[in-house]
Design a protein around this motif. Sequence first.
Motif, PDB file in Angstrom:
ATOM      1  N   SER A   4       0.571  -1.171  -0.293  1.00 17.45           N
ATOM      2  CA  SER A   4       0.362  -0.133  -0.180  1.00 17.45           C
ATOM      3  C   SER A   4       0.652   1.400  -0.126  1.00 17.45           C
ATOM      4  O   SER A   4       2.316   1.160   0.449  1.00 17.45           O
ATOM      5  N   GLN A   5       0.355   2.349  -0.502  1.00 17.37           N
ATOM      6  CA  GLN A   5       1.352   3.830  -1.121  1.00 17.37           C
ATOM      7  C   GLN A   5       0.198   4.398  -0.011  1.00 17.37           C
ATOM      8  O   GLN A   5       0.493   6.019  -0.375  1.00 17.37           O
ATOM      9  N   GLY A   6      -0.359   4.545   0.568  1.00 16.96           N
ATOM     10  CA  GLY A   6      -1.426   5.235   1.444  1.00 16.96           C
ATOM     11  C   GLY A   6      -0.712   6.488   2.138  1.00 16.96           C
ATOM     12  O   GLY A   6       0.777   6.291   2.140  1.00 16.96           O
ATOM     13  N   TRP A   7      -1.218   7.654   1.854  1.00 18.75           N
ATOM     14  CA  TRP A   7      -0.081   8.586   2.303  1.00 18.75           C
ATOM     15  C   TRP A   7       0.424   8.721   4.021  1.00 18.75           C
ATOM     16  O   TRP A   7       1.291   9.033   4.563  1.00 18.75           O
ATOM     17  N   ASP A   8      -0.890   8.033   5.002  1.00 13.56           N
ATOM     18  CA  ASP A   8      -0.604   7.912   6.091  1.00 13.56           C
ATOM     19  C   ASP A   8      -0.200   6.962   7.096  1.00 13.56           C
ATOM     20  O   ASP A   8       1.180   7.231   7.792  1.00 13.56           O
ATOM     21  N   SER A   9      -0.264   5.738   6.482  1.00 13.33           N
ATOM     22  CA  SER A   9       1.158   4.981   6.823  1.00 13.33           C
ATOM     23  C   SER A   9       1.183   3.667   6.013  1.00 13.33           C
ATOM     24  O   SER A   9       0.768   3.260   4.478  1.00 13.33           O
ATOM     25  N   PHE A  10       2.855   3.155   6.433  1.00 19.41           N
ATOM     26  CA  PHE A  10       2.924   1.918   5.338  1.00 19.41           C
ATOM     27  C   PHE A  10       1.913   0.533   5.712  1.00 19.41           C
ATOM     28  O   PHE A  10       1.695   0.336   7.254  1.00 19.41           O
ATOM     29  N   ALA A  11       1.339  -0.071   5.024  1.00 23.13           N
ATOM     30  CA  ALA A  11       0.406  -1.498   5.170  1.00 23.13           C
ATOM     31  C   ALA A  11       1.549  -2.786   3.959  1.00 23.13           C
ATOM     32  O   ALA A  11       1.892  -2.816   2.760  1.00 23.13           O
ATOM     33  N   THR A  12       1.798  -3.602   4.946  1.00 18.91           N
ATOM     34  CA  THR A  12       2.802  -5.105   4.973  1.00 18.91           C
ATOM     35  C   THR A  12       1.542  -5.871   5.127  1.00 18.91           C
ATOM     36  O   THR A  12       1.267  -6.755   5.726  1.00 18.91           O
ATOM     37  N   LEU A  13       1.981  -6.975   3.808  1.00 17.83           N
ATOM     38  CA  LEU A  13       0.729  -8.170   4.219  1.00 17.83           C
ATOM     39  C   LEU A  13       1.900  -9.114   4.367  1.00 17.83           C
ATOM     40  O   LEU A  13       3.111  -9.717   4.093  1.00 17.83           O
ATOM     41  N   VAL A  14       1.182  -9.425   6.141  1.00 15.68           N
ATOM     42  CA  VAL A  14       1.695 -11.158   6.318  1.00 15.68           C
ATOM     43  C   VAL A  14       1.172 -12.430   5.992  1.00 15.68           C
ATOM     44  O   VAL A  14       0.140 -12.695   6.851  1.00 15.68           O
ATOM     45  N   ASP A  15       1.982 -13.360   5.343  1.00 18.38           N
ATOM     46  CA  ASP A  15       1.389 -14.745   5.689  1.00 18.38           C
ATOM     47  C   ASP A  15       0.258 -14.989   4.596  1.00 18.38           C
ATOM     48  O   ASP A  15      -0.303 -15.978   4.757  1.00 18.38           O
ATOM     49  N   GLY A  16      -0.167 -13.585   3.931  1.00 18.34           N
ATOM     50  CA  GLY A  16      -0.870 -13.639   3.147  1.00 18.34           C
ATOM     51  C   GLY A  16      -2.379 -13.950   3.514  1.00 18.34           C
ATOM     52  O   GLY A  16      -3.451 -13.457   2.599  1.00 18.34           O
ATOM     53  N   ARG A  17      -2.486 -13.231   4.775  1.00 13.26           N
ATOM     54  CA  ARG A  17      -3.940 -13.101   6.008  1.00 13.26           C
ATOM     55  C   ARG A  17      -3.993 -11.937   6.566  1.00 13.26           C
ATOM     56  O   ARG A  17      -5.350 -11.500   6.810  1.00 13.26           O
ATOM     57  N   TRP A  18      -3.201 -11.601   7.058  1.00 16.30           N
ATOM     58  CA  TRP A  18      -3.270 -10.029   7.772  1.00 16.30           C
ATOM     59  C   TRP A  18      -1.924  -9.142   7.065  1.00 16.30           C
ATOM     60  O   TRP A  18      -1.453  -9.078   6.256  1.00 16.30           O
TER      61      TRP A  18
END
Length: 260
Positions: A4-18
């Motif tokens: 994710s390239q959101g303005w406010d936070s980094f988003a990381t996919l973990v184990d394909g489900r979180w």
Amino acid sequence: MEFSQGWDSFATLVDGRWVDRRPRRPEVAEQLRRETRLMPWLAPLLPLPVPVPSVVSDEPLVVRHALVSGEPLESPSAEDGVAVGKFLRALHDSSVAEAVRQGLPPTAETESSWVAEISRFKAQVVPLIPVSQQDSALTILEALREFPADTVVHGDLGPEHVLVDGGRVSGVIDFGDAHVGDAAIDLAWALHGAPKAFAHAVAAAYGVTGELRRRALVWHQLGPWHEVTYGADIGDIAVQQSGLAGVLERLKGSGEIPLR
């Protein structure tokens, strides 16, 4: 994997489900914590899946929620509009008093932020607008002062935050801008930036009034103003220029609905 390239936070996919989210800036930390208090209460009231984050690390702050399935809405249909209209109706019918008890800032804070935002827009955006269009721009800003702040709103509803899976709307994400505000802000894109069939379906499913439609146009016109100031915050001239192009394009529609 960051996805994710959101303005406010980094988003990381973990184990394909979180999905793990971390603040991009220190001031975003409280926003993320607020979601962990608000969303467990709000989610059961809504007809579509939404993120329900919890804190998994305090230092550094990381919040985690189950992945909401789907891809961003690219071709909004009338069927999609019905789903979004019903979702917004349920969201806007939720209790403001209870939302505030769950951590959402009260109306007074929203009104204060609007005053500060209007001041900043006047100082940093209006001077970039051609003189011939500045009166229209100022009229839009003044209209904002009269808008209500009496509804629990998503605050940033656009096609990138409405997910579809298997041909159906599967969820709504990114509640970082949720606040007690004007219901019309959540209808801005849906009524004035989306295909007509989708917009008509949203309006019918939600029960949109003429007054809501009028205010939604103002919020739609204000959308790119945030891109201009965000570009200034991060020192990115290209982002500022993109935002300004959007401001000028949407100003062309300022006469569609009378502003009081």
